[in-house]
Design a protein around this motif. Structure first.
Motif, PDB file in Angstrom:
ATOM      1  N   LEU A  40     -68.930 -53.816 108.410  1.00 21.40           N
ATOM      2  CA  LEU A  40     -70.248 -54.615 107.200  1.00 21.40           C
ATOM      3  C   LEU A  40     -70.125 -55.391 106.298  1.00 21.40           C
ATOM      4  O   LEU A  40     -68.975 -55.664 105.223  1.00 21.40           O
ATOM      5  N   ASP A  41     -70.604 -56.406 105.948  1.00 20.47           N
ATOM      6  CA  ASP A  41     -70.476 -56.929 104.861  1.00 20.47           C
ATOM      7  C   ASP A  41     -70.882 -56.303 103.030  1.00 20.47           C
ATOM      8  O   ASP A  41     -71.857 -56.058 103.244  1.00 20.47           O
ATOM      9  N   VAL A  42     -69.458 -56.216 102.786  1.00 16.42           N
ATOM     10  CA  VAL A  42     -69.809 -55.788 101.256  1.00 16.42           C
ATOM     11  C   VAL A  42     -69.853 -55.624 100.309  1.00 16.42           C
ATOM     12  O   VAL A  42     -69.543 -55.868  99.100  1.00 16.42           O
ATOM     13  N   THR A  43     -70.097 -57.618 100.316  1.00 16.12           N
ATOM     14  CA  THR A  43     -69.873 -58.835  99.557  1.00 16.12           C
ATOM     15  C   THR A  43     -70.747 -58.341  97.889  1.00 16.12           C
ATOM     16  O   THR A  43     -69.927 -58.623  96.892  1.00 16.12           O
ATOM     17  N   ASP A  44     -72.017 -58.332  98.443  1.00 14.71           N
ATOM     18  CA  ASP A  44     -72.731 -57.893  96.887  1.00 14.71           C
ATOM     19  C   ASP A  44     -73.053 -57.128  96.486  1.00 14.71           C
ATOM     20  O   ASP A  44     -73.696 -56.440  95.652  1.00 14.71           O
ATOM     21  N   LEU A  45     -72.498 -55.755  97.102  1.00 17.17           N
ATOM     22  CA  LEU A  45     -72.098 -54.148  96.917  1.00 17.17           C
ATOM     23  C   LEU A  45     -71.706 -54.292  95.332  1.00 17.17           C
ATOM     24  O   LEU A  45     -69.768 -54.887  95.611  1.00 17.17           O
TER      25      LEU A  45
END
Length: 88
Positions: A40-45
């Protein structure tokens, strides 16, 4: 190749032509449930958003098309999000 092997190393929601992780992005491993093994891409969270966890659309969970699976970060290891159950 079986379904588990096919899904390994794939990013949730990524383009089918480029399903793997991208450089410069931060990922968490989804553990358990229908999305087990996906990244899961969580970069922008934000930290607060990560702490709350995520609810992700999935067609392969308990509720079929239109259903969702809930995942929350594992205590002590925020690089892993554990499955908490499926919701409609």
């Amino acid at each position: 190749m079986d379904e588990v092997e096919f899904m390994r190393g794939r990013v949730y929601g990524a383009d089918h032509d480029n399903p793997g992780p991208r450089a410069g992005r931060v990922y968490a491993h989804l553990v358990g449930g229908p999305l087990d093994g996906l990244l899961l891409d969580v970069t922008d969270l934000t930290e607060q958003e990560r702490a709350r966890g995520v609810t992700l659309a999935t067609e392969i969970g308990r509720y079929g098309p239109g259903g969702h699976s809930a995942y929350t970060p594992r205590p002590g290891d925020t690089r892993r999000f554990d499955w908490r159950g499926d919701v409609p």
